[in-house]
Scaffold this active site. Structure first.
Site, mmCIF file in Angstrom:
data_model
loop_
_atom_site.group_PDB
_atom_site.id
_atom_site.type_symbol
_atom_site.label_atom_id
_atom_site.label_comp_id
_atom_site.label_asym_id
_atom_site.label_seq_id
_atom_site.Cartn_x
_atom_site.Cartn_y
_atom_site.Cartn_z
ATOM 1 N N CYS A 352 -47.593 -48.818 -9.222
ATOM 2 C CA CYS A 352 -46.587 -48.186 -8.363
ATOM 3 C C CYS A 352 -45.874 -47.058 -9.093
ATOM 4 C CB CYS A 352 -45.585 -49.221 -7.876
ATOM 5 S SG CYS A 352 -44.749 -50.129 -9.186
ATOM 6 N N HIS A 908 -40.315 -52.590 -9.093
ATOM 7 C CA HIS A 908 -41.202 -51.810 -8.229
ATOM 8 C C HIS A 908 -40.634 -50.404 -8.073
ATOM 9 C CE1 HIS A 908 -44.163 -50.981 -5.158
ATOM 10 N NE2 HIS A 908 -43.221 -50.651 -4.293
#
Length: 981
Positions: A352, A908
């Site tokens: 990510c 994330h």
């Protein structure tokens, strides 16, 4: 559940909209105007998408998907692809049989123009007959012999009734002749000759037969099979399964009463209401005139049949042009489909951080233009170079499918991993570290390219030093992101000033310590904190003073300023890095006016390029890249040398080009010889070996040589050029030959593993070892010195020795290949294990920290970092500028990379970017893309914002104005085109 309407997750791929996400919905098959269509409904609502099936099916595939479930995949002639997953196997099989029947009728359409509707009626009717009483099924089973007999004859009367009115009544008559249930009908329609012959009748005869046989069928068959229903509606197979028998009887009674009284209230309201309903004008829809069928009640749809020939304004007009290829041309999508065009990047496994950074970089329009629109010779750059992989992904990201995009992402990751091994696995990494590595590597690749053009010939141009020296390509990192800061060290005793300059791609700024009574600090405060004056211990050479003051000012401004906010602190007691969730205001504009001087250079304008600075290209290149390249780095590591000069010269018949090629070879030999003499004096023998040849060629001249002699000279020099390269190490060679361009050919290249060159190295093993040549030459020389006879015995010994060497080399090659395969398998297994372990740890850590994801509202913990103090007037001016950007050197917010999670070791990354072309903000969360308001970005990312991209206001306004003018021009051209047509 009706076999002609199946439910499950749906995904659609087309050239206009790309690949959509999986969404819950249903496939429904309808027949209208003798055309079979597939209607796609989504559970979330919205306009259904309609795809024509008649004469349009290319392939139908059914695959298992779990226990007693299947996935149905349908490919159309324009390569549109529709998939529905998790469908009960029985329903999916029935749908596949029906679609196969439609596909087979398409193949016979040329000879049997009416076969399509006739066979559809037989299939649908037989399916309906399965829901009749057991009496009908047993009756059909007992008529096997009569069925075979009827198929062998040419009596097509029952099938004409099917064609005229494919209702249950007609199918009952067909069942009396032995028609089997639905699962056997497709084979009959494709193999039975009598059936085909029974379908040969024109549309006028069918319509007459339909109208005349209505009253007879009403008397012979049950009421629910009344053929007086709408002919057009009853030819729609899916509508027979919409309601129960009771609902059908009620609706038919009401229709009978309306017909008797001569009033058509339902017909009028439903028909004209459907004209005003929303229509699907999406590019993937081939039937632009189809209405939202599911929104109509069964009664309303059946009442349409009482009109002898319904004629809405556009149905008959468009019906003639449904097969016109112009409908499939790409069109400007409506606003409702903009979000479908935007596609994110797949997460390859804790990647990510890479996806967020790439989306932010790709959104920088000036950066993308400098990379793609200056004519970089991509074929000259190795395949595994980051700049080539980066540009390839930038070009293809919005037009390729997900699998191709995933492959391009892997190649970008492999190109970076080849230089920075910490990014080679699937562990979590810091987004800022990835950004720094990416920008530095792009700079190096551009520098290598420019150095290559200094020694490479330019085809079609005169061979002059000025032309080769002035060919400089613009580095998009330098022109857009790089800036220069001047540090002035001022002695507090004598006032001596010592300036030092430093280049940056971004600034890492601290969080200001928040004082409880005051409101939260902003990015502007952190930036001002970075540039505040500070004292340090410094020994002055002039007066011997030990104390000095350091001031920092911008010497050159960037187009785009990247700010990295240090949201972490180190806990000494626990030896842990903690994330700081302190709230920081994100202004729309920030200003650098207080950190600039009158000598500060503005950003490069959008029309600037390195080619414009030809007066001093080398000095400029060395100055801006001095902080990257060490002077000790050998120059051979910077050359992407493609040895094509010989091929270029041999392709031409011109004597001038041959001379130019030979002269170039001379210059290359001289350069290589001088480098070898400077590096190692013991290698003078090699250079001396070349010098006599050069002097001979120079003394002999080329004027008196023939064309064949010139070719021979070129070949000889090329061989001598290639001979020293045999002794070079493998890492001095490019990983692959740059003989294809990324924009056209890379998408079709063979599967490869760009992160290693092990697959190419075995090719070099097959060549004779230079050591073996040395030994053979030595033996030959000894034979000459000892005057060994030249008889057959000497030749046999030489051949035996050569065969032994070749056999030994082949054995070594086999061993190397076997070992390489074992190592590759072990590496892949280890990589899979690392991915699984990293994913488990990531999920565990993220779940543990999700509750505390908002972070703390405490001070940053950096005790030495003080808060900025402004006067009341300065604070008010900065607050006003944060919304207007009126102060000089103001920068506009265009992207934010945020870290979601409470710890710095897990979490994330997502990216919010401003799209100048669409003039809107979008959030990229790996593969998901959603629209967002700028105010939401500023408020939602105040505790998680990590990296901020700000564009110079003048550059931003210029790009925005250019885009608006371009859109206005396109609209004007579109209007003019429509008026002319």
């Amino acid at each position: 559940m009706s076999p002609l309407k199946i439910h499950g997750p749906i995904r659609i791929r087309s050239m206009q909209t790309g690949i959509t996400k999986w969404k819950e919905g249903s496939f429904e098959v309808v027949e209208k105007e003798n055309k079979v269509s597939l209607v796609v409904h989504y559970n979330t609502g919205g306009i259904p998408r309609i795809f024509q099936l008649s004469h349009n099916i290319k392939n139908v595939v059914l695959r298992p998907s779990g226990a007693k479930q299947s996935r149905l995949m349908l490919t159309l002639q324009d390569n549109s692809f529709l998939s529905i997953d998790k469908v009960p196997s029985k329903d999916a099989e029935e749908m596949r049989l029906f679609l196969d029947a439609v596909h087979q009728n398409r193949l016979n359409a040329a000879m049997k123009p009416s076969q399509g509707s006739g066979s559809f009626g037989a299939i649908l009717g037989s399916r309906t007959s399965q829901k009749e009483t057991n009496r009908q099924l047993s009756y059909s089973d007992n008529q096997v012999s009569s069925k075979r007999g009827s198929l062998e004859t040419k009596d097509d009367t029952p099938f004409r009734k099917v064609l005229g009115n494919p209702s249950r009544g007609s199918i009952k008559a067909a069942a009396g002749n032995g028609v089997t249930p639905a699962r056997t009908i497709p084979s009959l329609t494709s193999t039975s000759t009598p059936l085909r012959s029974g379908l040969l009748e024109n549309r006028t005869e069918k319509r007459k037969r339909m109208l005349s046989s209505g009253s007879e069928l009403n008397e012979d068959y049950p009421k629910e099979n009344d053929s007086s229903s709408n002919n057009k509606a009853m030819t729609d197979p899916s509508r027979k399964y919409l309601t129960s028998s009771r609902e059908k009887q009620l609706s038919l009674k009401q229709s009978e009463e309306n017909r008797t009284s001569g009033l058509l209230p339902l017909q009028s309201s439903s028909f004209y209401g459907s004209r005003t309903a929303a229509k699907d004008y999406s590019p993937g829809s081939t039937n632009l005139d189809r209405t939202n069928i599911s929104s109509q009640t069964p009664s309303a749809k059946r009442s349409l049949g009482f009109l002898p020939q319904p004629a809405p304004l556009s149905v008959k007009k468009l019906r003639c042009n449904q097969d016109y290829t112009g409908w499939n041309k790409p069109r400007v999508p409506l606003s409702s489909h903009q979000q479908q065009q935007l596609q994110g990047f797949s997460n390859l496994g804790n990647t990510c951080y890479m996806n967020a950074i790439l989306q932010s970089l790709f959104s920088l329009q000036s950066f993308a233009n400098d990379l793609l629109k200056q004519g970089i010779p991509w074929k000259k750059i190795p395949l595994n170079a980051l700049i080539r992989r980066f540009a390839h992904l930038l070009v293809k990201k919005d037009i390729c499918n997900s699998e191709t995009k995933k492959d391009l992402l892997k190649k970008v990751k492999n190109a970076i991993s080849a230089t920075a091994e910490r990014f080679s696995g699937y562990m979590q990494n810091d987004a800022h570290e990835f950004l720094s590595q990416c920008l530095d590597q792009l700079k190096e690749d551009m520098e290598k390219l420019n150095k290559t053009w200094k020694i490479e010939p330019v085809p079609g141009e005169e061979n002059s030093p000025d032309i080769s020296a002035t060919r400089v390509y613009t580095c998009p990192v330098i022109t857009n992101l790089e800036f220069e800061v001047q540090h002035s060290i001022i002695c507090k005793v004598c006032g001596e000033i010592i300036p030092k300059r430093e280049q940056f791609n971004d600034l890492s700024i601290d969080l200001p310590r928040r004082k409880k009574p005051l409101p939260p600090r902003s990015i502007q405060d952190s930036l001002d904190l970075f540039f505040r004056a500070e004292e340090l211990e410094y020994s002055c050479e002039k007066c011997g003073g030990k104390c000095a003051l350091v001031r920092h000012k911008f010497n050159r401004l960037p187009r785009i300023l990247i700010l990295h906010l240090k949201r972490y602190s180190f806990n000494v007691a626990l030896s842990l890095n903690n994330k700081i969730g302190q709230q920081v205001i994100i202004p729309r504009y920030l200003t650098l006016s207080s950190h600039c001087t009158e000598n500060t250079k503005p950003p490069f304008n959008l029309g600037w390029s390195a080619q414009m600075a030809v007066s001093r290209p080398l000095k400029a290149s060395q100055m801006v890249n001095s902080c990257i390249t060490s002077p000790s780095t050998p120059s051979k590591n910077f050359t992407f040398k493609s040895k094509t000069s010989l091929a270029l010269s041999l392709d031409s018949d011109s004597e001038d080009e041959l001379k130019r090629s030979v002269a170039l070879s001379h210059r290359l030999c001289e350069m290589s010889g001088s480098e070898q003499q400077q590096e190692d004096l013991e290698k003078d023998s090699k250079s001396c070996r070349i010098e006599p040849d050069k002097s001979e060629l120079e003394n002999s001249g080329f004027d008196g040589m023939s064309e064949e002699e010139l070719l021979a000279a070129v070949l000889e020099i090329s061989k001598r050029e290639a001979s020293p390269s045999l002794s070079h190490e493998d890492d001095d060679k490019p990983t692959s030959s740059p003989d294809t361009g990324f924009a056209e050919d890379d998408i079709q290249e063979m599967p490869e593993n760009p992160d290693s060159v092990e697959t190419e190295k075995p090719k070099t093993i097959t060549e004779p070892d230079p050591a073996s040549f040395t030994e053979i030459t030595k033996d030959c020389d000894e034979n000459k010195e000892n005057k060994t006879p030249e008889g057959s015995q000497g030749e046999v010994d030489w051949l035996q020795q050569y065969d032994m060497e070749r056999e030994r080399e082949e054995q070594e090659l086999q061993q190397a290949l076997a070992q390489s395969l074992q190592e590759q398998e072990a590496w892949e297994q280890k990589e899979d294990d690392d991915l699984k372990r990293a994913t488990e740890l990531s999920l565990q850590e993220f779940n543990n920290s999700f509750v505390d994801s908002l972070g703390s509202d405490e001070d940053s913990g950096n005790e030495d970092v003080l808060d900025m103090e402004y006067t009341e007037a300065e604070a008010e001016e900065l607050k006003r500028n944060a919304e207007t950007g009126n102060l000089p050197h103001s920068y506009r917010l265009i992207s934010v990379v945020s870290h979601i999670g409470s710890t710095s070791s897990s979490g994330h990354y997502i990216s919010d970017v401003y799209d100048i072309k669409k003039q809107a903000w979008f959030t990229y969360n790996d593969l998901e893309v959603s629209k967002i308001q700028e105010a939401s970005v500023q408020s939602d990312r105040d505790r998680s914002g990590y990296i901020f991209f700000y564009m110079h206001k003048e550059i931003f306004d210029e790009l925005l104005e250019t885009e608006k003018n371009s859109q206005a021009l396109n609209l004007e051209v579109g209007k003019t085109t429509r008026q002319v047509s």
